[in-house]
Design a protein around this motif. Structure first.
Motif, PDB file in Angstrom:
ATOM      1  N   TYR A   1       0.858  -1.174   0.000  1.00 50.35           N
ATOM      2  CA  TYR A   1       0.000   0.000   0.000  1.00 50.35           C
ATOM      3  C   TYR A   1       0.897   1.228   0.000  1.00 50.35           C
ATOM      4  O   TYR A   1       1.706   1.423   0.911  1.00 50.35           O
ATOM      5  CB  TYR A   1      -0.897   0.006   1.234  1.00 50.35           C
ATOM      6  N   GLU A   2       0.789   2.028  -1.034  1.00 50.21           N
ATOM      7  CA  GLU A   2       1.595   3.231  -1.161  1.00 50.21           C
ATOM      8  C   GLU A   2       0.897   4.378  -0.450  1.00 50.21           C
ATOM      9  O   GLU A   2      -0.204   4.789  -0.848  1.00 50.21           O
ATOM     10  CB  GLU A   2       1.796   3.561  -2.640  1.00 50.21           C
ATOM     11  N   MET A   3       1.531   4.905   0.603  1.00 48.28           N
ATOM     12  CA  MET A   3       0.896   5.929   1.423  1.00 48.28           C
ATOM     13  C   MET A   3       0.646   7.215   0.633  1.00 48.28           C
ATOM     14  O   MET A   3      -0.388   7.866   0.805  1.00 48.28           O
ATOM     15  CB  MET A   3       1.772   6.235   2.644  1.00 48.28           C
ATOM     16  N   GLU A   4       1.567   7.588  -0.243  1.00 43.32           N
ATOM     17  CA  GLU A   4       1.456   8.863  -0.956  1.00 43.32           C
ATOM     18  C   GLU A   4       0.259   8.883  -1.912  1.00 43.32           C
ATOM     19  O   GLU A   4      -0.494   9.856  -1.962  1.00 43.32           O
ATOM     20  CB  GLU A   4       2.739   9.143  -1.726  1.00 43.32           C
ATOM     21  N   SER A   5       0.080   7.796  -2.653  1.00 42.23           N
ATOM     22  CA  SER A   5      -1.022   7.743  -3.612  1.00 42.23           C
ATOM     23  C   SER A   5      -2.259   7.052  -3.070  1.00 42.23           C
ATOM     24  O   SER A   5      -3.296   7.009  -3.745  1.00 42.23           O
ATOM     25  CB  SER A   5      -0.563   7.019  -4.884  1.00 42.23           C
ATOM     26  N   ALA A   6      -2.165   6.491  -1.847  1.00 45.59           N
ATOM     27  CA  ALA A   6      -3.274   5.767  -1.225  1.00 45.59           C
ATOM     28  C   ALA A   6      -3.796   4.661  -2.146  1.00 45.59           C
ATOM     29  O   ALA A   6      -5.009   4.493  -2.326  1.00 45.59           O
ATOM     30  CB  ALA A   6      -4.398   6.721  -0.842  1.00 45.59           C
ATOM     31  N   SER A   7      -2.884   3.906  -2.724  1.00 48.18           N
ATOM     32  CA  SER A   7      -3.270   2.847  -3.661  1.00 48.18           C
ATOM     33  C   SER A   7      -2.530   1.560  -3.333  1.00 48.18           C
ATOM     34  O   SER A   7      -1.430   1.574  -2.770  1.00 48.18           O
ATOM     35  CB  SER A   7      -2.970   3.266  -5.106  1.00 48.18           C
ATOM     36  N   ILE A   8      -3.158   0.435  -3.691  1.00 47.89           N
ATOM     37  CA  ILE A   8      -2.584  -0.887  -3.472  1.00 47.89           C
ATOM     38  C   ILE A   8      -2.035  -1.404  -4.795  1.00 47.89           C
ATOM     39  O   ILE A   8      -2.730  -1.411  -5.807  1.00 47.89           O
ATOM     40  CB  ILE A   8      -3.631  -1.858  -2.915  1.00 47.89           C
ATOM     41  N   LEU A   9      -0.781  -1.839  -4.780  1.00 53.03           N
ATOM     42  CA  LEU A   9      -0.102  -2.284  -5.989  1.00 53.03           C
ATOM     43  C   LEU A   9       0.545  -3.639  -5.750  1.00 53.03           C
ATOM     44  O   LEU A   9       0.930  -3.962  -4.613  1.00 53.03           O
ATOM     45  CB  LEU A   9       0.968  -1.269  -6.409  1.00 53.03           C
ATOM     46  N   PRO A  10       0.682  -4.455  -6.810  1.00 45.86           N
ATOM     47  CA  PRO A  10       1.411  -5.727  -6.654  1.00 45.86           C
ATOM     48  C   PRO A  10       2.897  -5.455  -6.521  1.00 45.86           C
ATOM     49  O   PRO A  10       3.443  -4.573  -7.174  1.00 45.86           O
ATOM     50  CB  PRO A  10       1.085  -6.484  -7.949  1.00 45.86           C
ATOM     51  N   CYS A  11       3.565  -6.202  -5.678  1.00 50.16           N
ATOM     52  CA  CYS A  11       4.997  -5.985  -5.482  1.00 50.16           C
ATOM     53  C   CYS A  11       5.807  -7.164  -6.007  1.00 50.16           C
ATOM     54  O   CYS A  11       6.846  -7.514  -5.474  1.00 50.16           O
ATOM     55  CB  CYS A  11       5.310  -5.734  -4.011  1.00 50.16           C
ATOM     56  N   PHE A  12       5.298  -7.797  -7.051  1.00 53.14           N
ATOM     57  CA  PHE A  12       6.041  -8.833  -7.732  1.00 53.14           C
ATOM     58  C   PHE A  12       5.774  -8.687  -9.216  1.00 53.14           C
ATOM     59  O   PHE A  12       5.133  -7.741  -9.661  1.00 53.14           O
ATOM     60  CB  PHE A  12       5.658 -10.228  -7.223  1.00 53.14           C
ATOM     61  N   ASP A  13       6.265  -9.612 -10.029  1.00 54.76           N
ATOM     62  CA  ASP A  13       6.213  -9.463 -11.479  1.00 54.76           C
ATOM     63  C   ASP A  13       4.787  -9.367 -12.015  1.00 54.76           C
ATOM     64  O   ASP A  13       4.502  -8.601 -12.928  1.00 54.76           O
ATOM     65  CB  ASP A  13       6.928 -10.636 -12.155  1.00 54.76           C
ATOM     66  N   GLY A  14       3.864 -10.113 -11.462  1.00 56.65           N
ATOM     67  CA  GLY A  14       2.484 -10.092 -11.927  1.00 56.65           C
ATOM     68  C   GLY A  14       1.690 -11.166 -11.220  1.00 56.65           C
ATOM     69  O   GLY A  14       2.238 -12.017 -10.527  1.00 56.65           O
ATOM     70  N   TYR A  15       0.371 -11.117 -11.361  1.00 62.36           N
ATOM     71  CA  TYR A  15      -0.478 -12.075 -10.670  1.00 62.36           C
ATOM     72  C   TYR A  15      -0.309 -13.496 -11.203  1.00 62.36           C
ATOM     73  O   TYR A  15      -0.666 -14.461 -10.549  1.00 62.36           O
ATOM     74  CB  TYR A  15      -1.953 -11.655 -10.784  1.00 62.36           C
ATOM     75  N   ASP A  16       0.229 -13.631 -12.435  1.00 61.39           N
ATOM     76  CA  ASP A  16       0.466 -14.952 -12.989  1.00 61.39           C
ATOM     77  C   ASP A  16       1.872 -15.455 -12.687  1.00 61.39           C
ATOM     78  O   ASP A  16       2.276 -16.525 -13.131  1.00 61.39           O
ATOM     79  CB  ASP A  16       0.248 -14.942 -14.500  1.00 61.39           C
ATOM     80  N   SER A  17       2.626 -14.661 -11.909  1.00 63.19           N
ATOM     81  CA  SER A  17       3.993 -15.045 -11.589  1.00 63.19           C
ATOM     82  C   SER A  17       3.995 -16.060 -10.456  1.00 63.19           C
ATOM     83  O   SER A  17       3.128 -16.058  -9.594  1.00 63.19           O
ATOM     84  CB  SER A  17       4.806 -13.815 -11.191  1.00 63.19           C
TER      85      SER A  17
END
Length: 409
Positions: free
Chosen positions: A376-392
């Motif tokens: 969760y990025e505090m500055e943009s208030a958004s949740i992002l994947p922290c690996f190559d992708g959901y199929d990784s």
């Protein structure tokens, strides 16, 4: 019933594996059928790695000098998952607050959790620890680098340092009454800095007794404290039930099931609640359920919420609050600076981002249902994947570790 236990019931020999009928002259003509008691079903157990943190972080913790395991001391025990039970039908000044319940209560009653230490410390020290850890495979708390572990005997618990090079970093605690639940344990301060002033508190998850405290290293009994306070945030006016806590500067800061913060400290050789919060420690948005974590970070107590607004299988928001010590109020943080927070399924911790090479000003968390790490990025208030992708196939976050290993990690 444990393996090997025996029970004789009116002419029958009952064990965990076989039932053997024993005939005697007095029973030869007995026509009445005796009802045999079935053996108790064995409690199912499941093994879970501890701590559940990214492998890169575990590698750095394992490489630290065992005499200065600073990162290990930052690990706090797992968060508590809560579900909203009921909500007011409409807004009203006289409407009662919705009350909360433990969403995983029935799950943990039917299963026994066995832990395996997932940190591989330097081989020169690991030989000592592996044999020792086999005796304590039920973890109930971790603070200041010490783990509160239990074994097969429900009366025996121990405090031990997994990074220690020998058995000299182990403290016994008084025998436990197996009739009382042992849900969660935390230390008031570090025993390495103030051995005589350190105490261990155990939360029972009930109101009678609400908690028990004992001084570390003292050969005395547990001091029991029954809850006599009605939780001010409980719509049913029930007695306060403490389910999460953290030790800080010799005091305990506990959180009730309904979100009331309480300060517990020793006064005249007796531990008691000395202050209650006026506001409720819950997320700012309504949700189906959320998971809370208490941890210390840079001399502050932080409270993390992983929030599921609709589906219990997906985390939609993350909120971080700082506890104000004077009035026990919570201030929502929009910026963590150079700090990074990790929230696994069974632990949490705070680190210096620049020393580890991971993203700063964010919260890494493990989504339990998918077993994948996101941030969760505090500055943009958004949740992002922290690996190559959901199929990784890579389920753990990937980051660049510092080339030069800092001694202050």
């Amino acid at each position: 019933m444990e393996h090997g236990s025996k029970l004789t019931i009116k002419g029958a020999y009952l064990s965990s594996r076989v039932i053997l009928f024993i005939h005697s002259p007095n029973m030869g003509r007995q026509k009445k059928k005796e009802k045999l008691v079935k053996p108790q079903e064995k409690v199912k157990s499941f093994v879970q790695p501890w701590p559940d943190l990214p492998q890169q972080l575990l590698n750095i913790i394992g490489r630290q000098d065992s005499d200065k395991p600073d990162l290990m001391q930052n690990i706090s025990f797992h968060g508590v998952t809560k579900t909203w039970r009921a909500a007011p039908k409409r807004c009203s000044a006289n409407a009662r607050l919705p009350w909360l319940e433990m969403s995983d209560k029935d799950y943990y009653q039917s299963k026994t959790q066995v832990h395996i230490l997932s940190i591989s410390f330097r081989p020169v020290y690991w030989w000592y620890n592996r044999k020792w850890h086999d005796l304590w495979n039920h973890y109930h708390g971790c603070s200041y680098g010490l783990i509160v572990g239990g074994g097969k005997d429900p009366a025996e618990y121990c405090l031990f340092s997994p990074a220690a090079r020998s058995f000299d970093r182990c403290w016994s605690i008084p025998p436990w009454d197996a009739r009382i639940p042992f849900k969660f344990a935390t230390l008031s301060s570090s025993p390495f800095n103030n051995y005589k002033g350190c105490s261990v508190m155990v939360l029972t998850g009930c109101s009678n007794p609400a908690f028990l405290v004992s001084h570390v290293g003292y050969q005395n009994t547990w001091m029991k404290q029954t809850s006599s306070l009605v939780d001010p945030n409980c719509s049913k006016r029930q007695l306060m039930i403490l389910i999460n806590a953290i030790g800080f500067e010799g005091k305990f800061y506990a959180l009730s099931l309904q979100g009331t913060l309480a300060v517990i400290e020793e006064i005249e050789s007796k531990f008691q609640v000395t202050k209650l919060s006026r506001s409720r420690a819950v997320p700012s948005v309504f949700s189906t359920h959320f998971t809370e974590y208490l941890l210390e970070s840079n001399g502050e107590i932080l409270l993390i919420f992983l929030i599921s607004e609709r589906s219990t299988r997906k985390i939609d928001k993350v909120e971080v609050y700082k506890l104000q010590m004077d009035d026990l109020s919570l201030v929502k943080l929009d910026n963590l600076g150079n700090r990074t927070l990790f929230a696994g399924t069974n632990c949490c911790m705070s680190v210096n981002a620049s020393q580890l090479g991971c993203r700063s000003n964010c919260v890494y968390f493990n989504e339990n249902t998918t077993n994948t790490w996101q941030f969760y990025e505090m500055e943009s208030a958004s949740i992002l994947p922290c690996f190559d992708g959901y199929d990784s196939e890579t389920k753990s976050p990937v980051w660049e570790e510092p080339v030069v290993e800092n001694n202050c990690l």
